[in-house]
Motif scaffolding. Structure first.
Motif, short mmCIF file in Angstrom:
data_model
loop_
_atom_site.label_atom_id
_atom_site.label_comp_id
_atom_site.label_asym_id
_atom_site.label_seq_id
_atom_site.Cartn_x
_atom_site.Cartn_y
_atom_site.Cartn_z
N VAL A 41 14.97 -5.89 24.04
CA VAL A 41 14.15 -5.27 22.99
C VAL A 41 13.95 -6.20 21.80
CG1 VAL A 41 14.68 -2.90 23.65
CG2 VAL A 41 16.16 -4.08 22.01
N ASN A 42 14.72 -7.28 21.73
CA ASN A 42 14.59 -8.22 20.63
C ASN A 42 15.31 -9.50 21.01
OD1 ASN A 42 13.91 -9.17 18.04
ND2 ASN A 42 14.48 -7.22 17.08
N SER A 43 14.95 -10.60 20.37
CA SER A 43 15.63 -11.86 20.62
C SER A 43 15.44 -12.78 19.43
CB SER A 43 15.11 -12.53 21.89
OG SER A 43 13.74 -12.88 21.75
N ALA A 44 16.32 -13.77 19.33
CA ALA A 44 16.24 -14.75 18.25
C ALA A 44 16.71 -16.09 18.78
CB ALA A 44 17.10 -14.32 17.07
N ALA A 45 15.93 -17.13 18.49
CA ALA A 45 16.30 -18.48 18.92
C ALA A 45 17.50 -18.97 18.14
CB ALA A 45 15.13 -19.43 18.73
N VAL A 46 18.39 -19.68 18.83
CA VAL A 46 19.53 -20.34 18.20
C VAL A 46 19.16 -21.82 18.12
CG1 VAL A 46 22.01 -20.73 18.24
CG2 VAL A 46 21.07 -18.65 19.27
N GLY A 47 18.29 -22.13 17.16
CA GLY A 47 17.74 -23.48 17.08
C GLY A 47 17.11 -23.84 18.41
N SER A 48 17.40 -25.02 18.91
CA SER A 48 16.91 -25.44 20.22
C SER A 48 17.98 -25.30 21.30
CB SER A 48 16.44 -26.90 20.16
OG SER A 48 17.54 -27.73 19.82
N LEU A 49 19.11 -24.68 20.94
CA LEU A 49 20.26 -24.60 21.86
C LEU A 49 20.22 -23.42 22.81
CD1 LEU A 49 23.01 -25.53 19.26
CD2 LEU A 49 21.89 -27.04 20.91
N GLY A 50 19.57 -22.33 22.43
CA GLY A 50 19.56 -21.14 23.27
C GLY A 50 18.95 -19.96 22.55
N THR A 51 19.27 -18.76 23.02
CA THR A 51 18.69 -17.53 22.48
C THR A 51 19.74 -16.43 22.46
OG1 THR A 51 16.55 -18.15 23.41
CG2 THR A 51 16.82 -15.85 22.76
N VAL A 52 19.71 -15.62 21.41
CA VAL A 52 20.51 -14.40 21.35
C VAL A 52 19.59 -13.25 21.72
CG1 VAL A 52 21.96 -12.90 19.95
CG2 VAL A 52 21.91 -15.35 19.48
N TYR A 53 20.00 -12.42 22.68
CA TYR A 53 19.19 -11.30 23.16
C TYR A 53 19.84 -9.98 22.78
CZ TYR A 53 16.91 -14.75 26.13
OH TYR A 53 16.22 -15.84 26.59
N LEU A 54 19.02 -9.06 22.23
CA LEU A 54 19.43 -7.68 22.00
C LEU A 54 18.79 -6.85 23.10
CD1 LEU A 54 20.69 -5.40 20.22
CD2 LEU A 54 18.45 -5.31 19.07
N THR A 55 19.60 -6.12 23.83
CA THR A 55 19.08 -5.28 24.91
C THR A 55 19.49 -3.83 24.64
OG1 THR A 55 21.05 -5.54 26.32
CG2 THR A 55 19.28 -7.18 26.57
N TYR A 56 18.80 -2.91 25.32
CA TYR A 56 19.05 -1.47 25.13
C TYR A 56 18.97 -0.75 26.46
CZ TYR A 56 18.62 3.27 23.30
OH TYR A 56 18.81 4.60 23.04
N ASN A 57 19.89 0.18 26.65
CA ASN A 57 19.90 1.03 27.85
C ASN A 57 19.56 2.45 27.40
OD1 ASN A 57 20.66 2.78 29.94
ND2 ASN A 57 22.28 1.42 30.64
N VAL A 89 20.59 -1.49 14.09
CA VAL A 89 21.67 -2.35 14.55
C VAL A 89 21.56 -3.72 13.89
CG1 VAL A 89 22.05 -1.19 16.76
CG2 VAL A 89 20.37 -3.03 16.62
N ASP A 90 22.72 -4.32 13.66
CA ASP A 90 22.84 -5.70 13.21
C ASP A 90 23.39 -6.48 14.41
OD1 ASP A 90 22.17 -4.66 10.74
OD2 ASP A 90 24.20 -4.89 9.90
N TRP A 91 22.91 -7.69 14.61
CA TRP A 91 23.34 -8.46 15.77
C TRP A 91 23.12 -9.95 15.55
CZ3 TRP A 91 19.22 -10.96 18.31
CH2 TRP A 91 17.94 -10.51 17.95
N GLY A 92 23.74 -10.74 16.39
CA GLY A 92 23.57 -12.18 16.28
C GLY A 92 24.53 -12.92 17.17
N GLY A 93 24.62 -14.22 16.92
CA GLY A 93 25.50 -15.07 17.69
C GLY A 93 25.36 -16.51 17.24
N HIS A 94 26.10 -17.37 17.91
CA HIS A 94 26.00 -18.78 17.58
C HIS A 94 26.30 -19.65 18.79
CE1 HIS A 94 30.40 -19.20 17.35
NE2 HIS A 94 30.20 -20.51 17.25
N ILE A 95 25.80 -20.88 18.72
CA ILE A 95 26.10 -21.93 19.69
C ILE A 95 26.38 -23.18 18.85
CG2 ILE A 95 25.27 -23.35 21.62
CD1 ILE A 95 23.28 -21.04 22.23
N LYS A 96 27.55 -23.78 19.08
CA LYS A 96 27.99 -24.94 18.30
C LYS A 96 27.97 -24.58 16.82
CE LYS A 96 26.75 -29.10 19.69
NZ LYS A 96 25.98 -30.24 20.17
N ASN A 97 27.16 -25.26 16.02
CA ASN A 97 27.15 -25.00 14.59
C ASN A 97 25.89 -24.27 14.11
OD1 ASN A 97 25.41 -27.14 15.05
ND2 ASN A 97 25.93 -28.21 13.16
N VAL A 98 25.10 -23.72 15.03
CA VAL A 98 23.88 -23.00 14.67
C VAL A 98 24.14 -21.50 14.84
CG1 VAL A 98 21.42 -22.70 15.08
CG2 VAL A 98 22.47 -24.96 15.42
N HIS A 99 24.02 -20.77 13.74
CA HIS A 99 24.31 -19.34 13.71
C HIS A 99 23.04 -18.54 13.44
CE1 HIS A 99 28.77 -19.85 13.30
NE2 HIS A 99 28.34 -21.07 12.98
#
Length: 149
Positions: free
Chosen positions: A47-63, A119-129
């Protein structure tokens, strides 16, 4: 003649070995080896997503059947272990879940009951939050922040 055959056989074997190794080696820009649905479950829809710089993506999903949100952080290129996280929270209820560690491909799944709540959500990879707050709750405007530590 026998010596020539041995040299030719050795050369052919070496060429075959190099060719096989090259064919079995993954390309440098391999695609992710998973999806949010593989991490969270097949009934969870993105239902939503946010890029983690060029390293990956954080995905918000819903059931929709159980009212739960799930978050997964997925690297663009799996490989060596990297520090990663995925988190999700519901400010109204105080419910919060986080997965933090060193992973090769993804962090998560993290789950909270979010039906009828922002909802609040997020994540990180290496030093990109990445931090996304106040989302998926109708008329309220979400707030996105990406930072490097």
């Amino acid at each position: 003649m026998r010596y020539v055959r041995s040299v030719l056989s050795a050369a052919a074997l070496a060429a075959l070995t190099v060719g096989t190794t090259a064919a079995l080696t993954a390309p440098a820009s391999a695609a992710p080896n998973t999806t949010p649905q593989k991490v969270c479950g097949s009934s969870y829809k993105t239902v939503n997503s946010a890029a983690v710089g060029s390293l990956g993506t954080v995905y918000l999903t819903y059931n929709a059947s159980n009212g739960k949100n799930c978050v997964a952080t997925i690297r663009n290129t799996p490989g060596a272990v990297q520090e990663m996280s995925a988190w999700v929270g519901v400010p109204d209820t105080g419910e919060y879940d986080e997965d933090y560690g060193n992973y090769t491909s993804y962090a998560g799944p993290t789950y909270v009951y979010g039906k009828g709540h922002c909802v609040d959500w997020g994540g990180h990879i290496k030093n990109v939050h990445v931090q996304v707050t106040g989302t998926n709750c109708g008329a309220l405007k979400e707030n996105r922040v990406t930072f490097v530590r």
